[in-house]
Design a protein around this motif. Structure first.
Motif, mmCIF file in Angstrom:
data_model
loop_
_atom_site.group_PDB
_atom_site.id
_atom_site.type_symbol
_atom_site.label_atom_id
_atom_site.label_comp_id
_atom_site.label_asym_id
_atom_site.label_seq_id
_atom_site.Cartn_x
_atom_site.Cartn_y
_atom_site.Cartn_z
ATOM 1 N N PRO A 209 -0.686 -0.555 -2.817
ATOM 2 C CA PRO A 209 -0.098 0.565 -3.562
ATOM 3 C C PRO A 209 -1.120 1.241 -4.465
ATOM 4 C CG PRO A 209 1.351 -1.350 -3.632
ATOM 5 C CD PRO A 209 0.069 -1.806 -3.004
ATOM 6 N N ARG A 210 -1.072 2.548 -4.542
ATOM 7 C CA ARG A 210 -2.091 3.295 -5.281
ATOM 8 C C ARG A 210 -2.063 3.005 -6.780
ATOM 9 N NH1 ARG A 210 -2.876 9.332 -2.649
ATOM 10 N NH2 ARG A 210 -3.338 8.626 -0.518
ATOM 11 N N ASP A 211 -0.908 2.605 -7.270
ATOM 12 C CA ASP A 211 -0.828 2.335 -8.706
ATOM 13 C C ASP A 211 -1.253 0.908 -9.048
ATOM 14 O OD1 ASP A 211 1.295 1.050 -7.526
ATOM 15 O OD2 ASP A 211 2.789 1.678 -9.012
ATOM 16 N N PHE A 212 -1.699 0.170 -8.052
ATOM 17 C CA PHE A 212 -2.158 -1.201 -8.299
ATOM 18 C C PHE A 212 -3.677 -1.225 -8.336
ATOM 19 C CE2 PHE A 212 -3.650 -5.357 -6.798
ATOM 20 C CZ PHE A 212 -3.045 -6.173 -7.738
ATOM 21 N N ASP A 213 -4.227 -1.334 -9.527
ATOM 22 C CA ASP A 213 -5.678 -1.383 -9.680
ATOM 23 C C ASP A 213 -6.026 -2.037 -11.016
ATOM 24 O OD1 ASP A 213 -8.332 -1.033 -9.095
ATOM 25 O OD2 ASP A 213 -8.408 1.066 -9.738
ATOM 26 N N PRO A 214 -5.592 -3.277 -11.229
ATOM 27 C CA PRO A 214 -5.821 -3.913 -12.531
ATOM 28 C C PRO A 214 -7.298 -4.031 -12.870
ATOM 29 C CG PRO A 214 -5.125 -5.528 -10.896
ATOM 30 C CD PRO A 214 -4.942 -4.189 -10.270
ATOM 31 N N GLY A 215 -7.664 -3.464 -14.008
ATOM 32 C CA GLY A 215 -9.047 -3.518 -14.445
ATOM 33 C C GLY A 215 -10.016 -2.806 -13.525
ATOM 34 N N GLY A 216 -9.504 -1.955 -12.632
ATOM 35 C CA GLY A 216 -10.371 -1.285 -11.670
ATOM 36 C C GLY A 216 -10.879 -2.199 -10.575
ATOM 37 N N GLY A 217 -10.276 -3.387 -10.448
ATOM 38 C CA GLY A 217 -10.755 -4.364 -9.480
ATOM 39 C C GLY A 217 -10.615 -3.919 -8.038
ATOM 40 N N VAL A 218 -9.518 -3.230 -7.708
ATOM 41 C CA VAL A 218 -9.329 -2.765 -6.338
ATOM 42 C C VAL A 218 -10.300 -1.629 -6.036
ATOM 43 C CG1 VAL A 218 -7.685 -1.733 -4.730
ATOM 44 C CG2 VAL A 218 -6.922 -3.513 -6.302
ATOM 45 N N THR A 219 -10.477 -0.720 -6.997
ATOM 46 C CA THR A 219 -11.449 0.363 -6.809
ATOM 47 C C THR A 219 -12.853 -0.200 -6.625
ATOM 48 O OG1 THR A 219 -10.138 1.937 -8.102
ATOM 49 C CG2 THR A 219 -12.475 2.408 -7.865
ATOM 50 N N ASN A 220 -13.184 -1.228 -7.405
ATOM 51 C CA ASN A 220 -14.500 -1.860 -7.273
ATOM 52 C C ASN A 220 -14.722 -2.381 -5.855
ATOM 53 O OD1 ASN A 220 -16.973 -3.034 -8.637
ATOM 54 N ND2 ASN A 220 -16.074 -4.885 -7.775
ATOM 55 N N ALA B 107 -8.677 -1.764 5.989
ATOM 56 C CA ALA B 107 -7.258 -1.537 6.286
ATOM 57 C C ALA B 107 -6.369 -2.128 5.194
ATOM 58 C CB ALA B 107 -6.910 -2.142 7.642
ATOM 59 N N ALA B 108 -6.730 -3.319 4.708
ATOM 60 C CA ALA B 108 -5.942 -3.948 3.642
ATOM 61 C C ALA B 108 -5.979 -3.116 2.371
ATOM 62 C CB ALA B 108 -6.468 -5.354 3.373
ATOM 63 N N LEU B 109 -7.130 -2.541 2.071
ATOM 64 C CA LEU B 109 -7.246 -1.697 0.875
ATOM 65 C C LEU B 109 -6.351 -0.462 0.990
ATOM 66 C CD1 LEU B 109 -11.091 -1.976 0.315
ATOM 67 C CD2 LEU B 109 -9.336 -2.592 -1.369
ATOM 68 N N ARG B 110 -6.280 0.104 2.174
ATOM 69 C CA ARG B 110 -5.421 1.286 2.358
ATOM 70 C C ARG B 110 -3.955 0.950 2.164
ATOM 71 N NH1 ARG B 110 -9.047 2.688 6.740
ATOM 72 N NH2 ARG B 110 -7.618 1.672 8.206
ATOM 73 N N ALA C 217 1.376 -10.326 -4.357
ATOM 74 C CA ALA C 217 0.094 -10.778 -4.911
ATOM 75 C C ALA C 217 -1.010 -10.225 -4.013
ATOM 76 C CB ALA C 217 0.049 -12.303 -4.980
ATOM 77 N N HIS C 218 -1.361 -8.969 -4.267
ATOM 78 C CA HIS C 218 -2.198 -8.223 -3.322
ATOM 79 C C HIS C 218 -3.601 -8.803 -3.175
ATOM 80 C CE1 HIS C 218 1.013 -5.338 -3.107
ATOM 81 N NE2 HIS C 218 0.930 -5.065 -4.400
ATOM 82 N N PHE C 219 -4.085 -9.491 -4.191
ATOM 83 C CA PHE C 219 -5.427 -10.050 -4.070
ATOM 84 C C PHE C 219 -5.489 -11.125 -2.985
ATOM 85 C CE2 PHE C 219 -6.119 -8.409 -8.486
ATOM 86 C CZ PHE C 219 -7.126 -7.526 -8.144
ATOM 87 N N PHE C 220 -4.367 -11.770 -2.687
ATOM 88 C CA PHE C 220 -4.350 -12.727 -1.580
ATOM 89 C C PHE C 220 -4.495 -11.994 -0.249
ATOM 90 C CE2 PHE C 220 -2.496 -15.474 -4.814
ATOM 91 C CZ PHE C 220 -3.095 -16.685 -4.530
ATOM 92 N N THR C 221 -3.833 -10.847 -0.128
ATOM 93 C CA THR C 221 -3.969 -10.040 1.083
ATOM 94 C C THR C 221 -5.416 -9.605 1.273
ATOM 95 O OG1 THR C 221 -1.698 -9.228 0.803
ATOM 96 C CG2 THR C 221 -3.144 -7.972 2.253
#
Length: 658
Positions: free
Chosen positions: A455-466, A449-452, A426-430
């Motif tokens: 996993p690169r394929d984890f970006d639901p709705g572009g939330g991680v990129t945002n 550092a946490a963003l790096r 559950a990467h959003f907790f990290t």
């Protein structure tokens, strides 16, 4: 360690208790030996030696009590003892009338019958959840305990229950065999068990019988209404029920995605269920929940979507007027659709009477509490939801958000640990844990550092990129921002709510052109920035055609106009957004909108107005934190102002109504 913490640690490690016990025991031994030794003519030096040994043993006993702890698993070093489990053992005794219904093992040759087995387990669990005299763990927390090697004592401890029901299902043609056994999770003792061979047409009667046998075994008190409710079952069509279960599985948030990912798929399964059984009330309940979530989270703000949610809830109530899930669906319709909190509370109260063990009801009460600024009640209700569904990451996330709004970061970190214990992916907790340093210190390094590490394929709705784009802007690393935009396939980016309050508008997907404009502006390329902001404005205007009263869309238009230098338009739109959703109406989103109005003030040169707003906002839950003020680029026009610099360095205290 400060003095207060030192004495608290002495108490936790039982040093006081050992000291008193040793002193009493030593005194008794000394009294005995002084009376007995002379009778047996034991020399005085032996008596003195015994007294010296008793005195010398006192500090040794204290040292050992500090370093070691006695646990059910044996003697362990105190540092190795799980403090959460220790508190649970000593503070939160497990209720005797408590149970977790584990997923039933599918023994059928056809593996597709897994949903059939899940349906039986789910119906038994749902029936037991209606009994107020029981504590019943919700389905989300038990579904991970599939068949196989299972330590029932460990499961019971993890879920906080005294009893566990496990079973198996074998379906062959039109017959089914169900085996079930009730186990004492504290002792592993077998309490009750039986095997039933029935026709499929008798299946729901069997599930009712199972629920009644379990309540009898647990000696739970049943009201006449609860006994009648045990006789009610969702549908007689097993295939319809299987489709419903598939839809509900997609509905549950895992902490690794967003509410939109599977919403349309879930509605497809619901349509299948209703097509097979037009009187399947639970299916209509779930349909209502799905429609209103798509509305609330900004994916479809049309009135048509809201109308579908209301129609589905109304149909469910027409079919079963007392159905707890139907009243829960209607509560969320009022809450998500209109922020009509008191109407929602009325429906939640009815749902609670129908299903007192439904964690979603308590969770719903908690999230409404915080919208109304009832922060203390919010914490209590969310904790109750967590007790009933301790491994539900959606419930854990709501508790985490609430602690973060209140800036209770120690508690927030503990909740993050609980979420990752349930689902390490559950990467959003990290990300949430790393964002705490951003909010408190203005330090983006942990979040970067946490963003790096995601996993690169984890970006639901572009939330991680945002979130990564926000960090690149805080770092003034515009090359990284351009790289993120270039490599992303998204044209809109969901907000996670983790990367700052200013210009972070939860539930509004940001246009790509908005970030293109911010990056170009940061690099000093005025012409490119202007074209990008014009493009972003066209996107936001199109969004507003669908929902002109959506405050978050209105404030976004104000931010874009501020970037374009359209001062009067920006001020009018920013103030309009705050009028649409003031803090008095929403204690969570209200401060976010007010903060963005302060951003608009700062961007268009109204620095005094910006400072006036910030002075109040920094004391409110979910207002801007000193760390964010120090690092967010939106506040650059205010830097160097003594009043602003003071706000950016003072932690202050949060003012709450409860």
């Amino acid at each position: 360690m400060n003095r207060k913490n030192f004495f608290a640690e002495l108490k936790r490690r039982k040093v006081y208790r050992i000291a008193v016990a040793y002193a009493v025991a030593a005194w008794l031994i000394a009294q005995v030996v002084t009376q007995i030794f002379p009778v047996f003519e034991v020399s005085q030096w032996a008596l003195r030696l015994m007294i010296v040994l008793l005195i010398a043993g006192f500090p040794i006993a204290l040292i050992l009590s500090w370093a070691f702890d006695i646990t059910p698993e044996g003697i362990k070093r105190t540092e190795d003892v799980d403090l959460v489990q220790a508190r649970t053992r000593h503070i939160a005794p497990v209720p005797e009338k408590s149970i977790a219904v584990l997923p039933f093992e599918n023994l059928s040759d056809d593996r597709e019958n897994a949903y059939f087995a899940d349906g039986i387990q789910d119906d038994v669990l749902s029936s037991l959840a209606k009994v107020s005299d029981l504590k019943v763990i919700s389905r989300t927390s038990v579904r991970q305990y599939r068949a196989g090697t299972r330590n029932l004592r460990e499961i019971g401890a993890a879920l906080g229950v005294a009893h566990i029901l496990e079973g198996s299902v074998r379906r062959s043609g039109n017959r089914v065999r169900v085996s079930a056994q009730l186990i004492n999770a504290l002792t592993d003792a077998h309490i009750w068990g039986d095997t039933f061979d029935r026709e499929l047409t008798d299946l729901f009667a069997l599930q009712c019988e199972l629920a009644e046998r379990i309540t009898d075994a647990l000696r739970a008190n049943l009201s006449p209404r609860e006994k009648a409710n045990l006789q009610i079952h969702p549908t007689a069509d097993l295939d319809a029920y299987a489709s419903y279960l598939r839809a509900r599985e997609l509905f549950r948030w895992s902490g690794a995605g967003d509410p939109r990912e599977n919403g349309e798929k879930a509605l497809h399964f619901i349509d299948q269920a209703i097509a097979r059984d037009a009187e399947f009330a639970l299916a209509y309940c779930l349909a209502s929940r799905l429609h209103v979530e798509l509305f609330w989270f900004g994916y479809d703000k049309s009135h048509a979507r809201l109308a579908q949610a209301k129609a589905a809830a109304d149909t469910a109530l027409r079919l079963q007027a007392e159905l707890g899930d139907a009243h829960l669906a209607l509560a969320f319709y009022y809450y998500y659709g209109y922020r009509a909190y008191e109407l929602a509370r009325t429906e939640l109260a009815i749902a609670l009477r129908a299903t007192p063990n439904d964690a979603e009801v308590w969770d719903g009460a908690g999230v409404i509490d915080r919208r109304q600024g009832r922060w203390h009640d919010a914490i209590l209700n969310l904790k109750k939801a967590q007790q009933l569904d301790p491994r539900n990451v959606a419930v854990i996330w709501n508790l985490l958000e609430t602690y973060t709004c209140l800036r209770q970061y120690s508690e927030a970190r503990r909740v993050v640990d609980a979420g990752l214990n349930v689902n390490p992916r559950a990467h959003f907790f990290t990300l949430a844990r790393a964002a705490i340093d951003l909010q408190t210190k203005g330090d983006a390094k942990p979040l970067r550092a946490a963003l790096r590490a995601i996993p690169r394929d984890f970006d639901p709705g572009g939330g991680v990129t945002n979130l990564a784009l926000r960090v690149s802007l805080m770092d003034r690393d515009y090359a990284e921002g351009e790289r993120l935009l270039h490599t992303s396939a998204y044209e809109r980016y969901n907000d996670t709510g983790l990367g700052g309050t200013a210009a972070m508008i939860d539930s509004y997907p940001f246009p790509k052109a908005w970030y293109q404009g911010l990056i170009a502006r940061g690099r000093g390329d005025t012409d490119v920035a202007q074209r990008a902001f014009v493009a972003a404005r066209a996107v936001v205007e199109e969004d507003l055609k669908e929902s002109p009263e959506a405050a978050k869309r209105v404030i976004m238009l104000g931010l874009v106009d501020a970037a374009l230098g359209r001062k009067e338009d920006a001020l009018r739109e920013g103030r309009r957004a705050v009028e649409l959703l003031p803090i008095s109406k929403d204690a969570v989103d209200g401060p976010v909108l007010m903060t963005n109005l302060a951003v608009i003030y700062a961007q268009v040169g109204e620095r005094e107005l910006a400072l006036q707003e910030l002075t109040r906002l920094v004391t409110l839950p979910n207002g801007p934190t000193p760390g964010l003020l120090r690092i967010e680029p939106e506040w650059d026009p205010l830097r160097g102002n003594p009043r602003f610099e003071k706000l950016a360095t003072n932690s202050g205290s949060i003012a709450t109504a409860s």
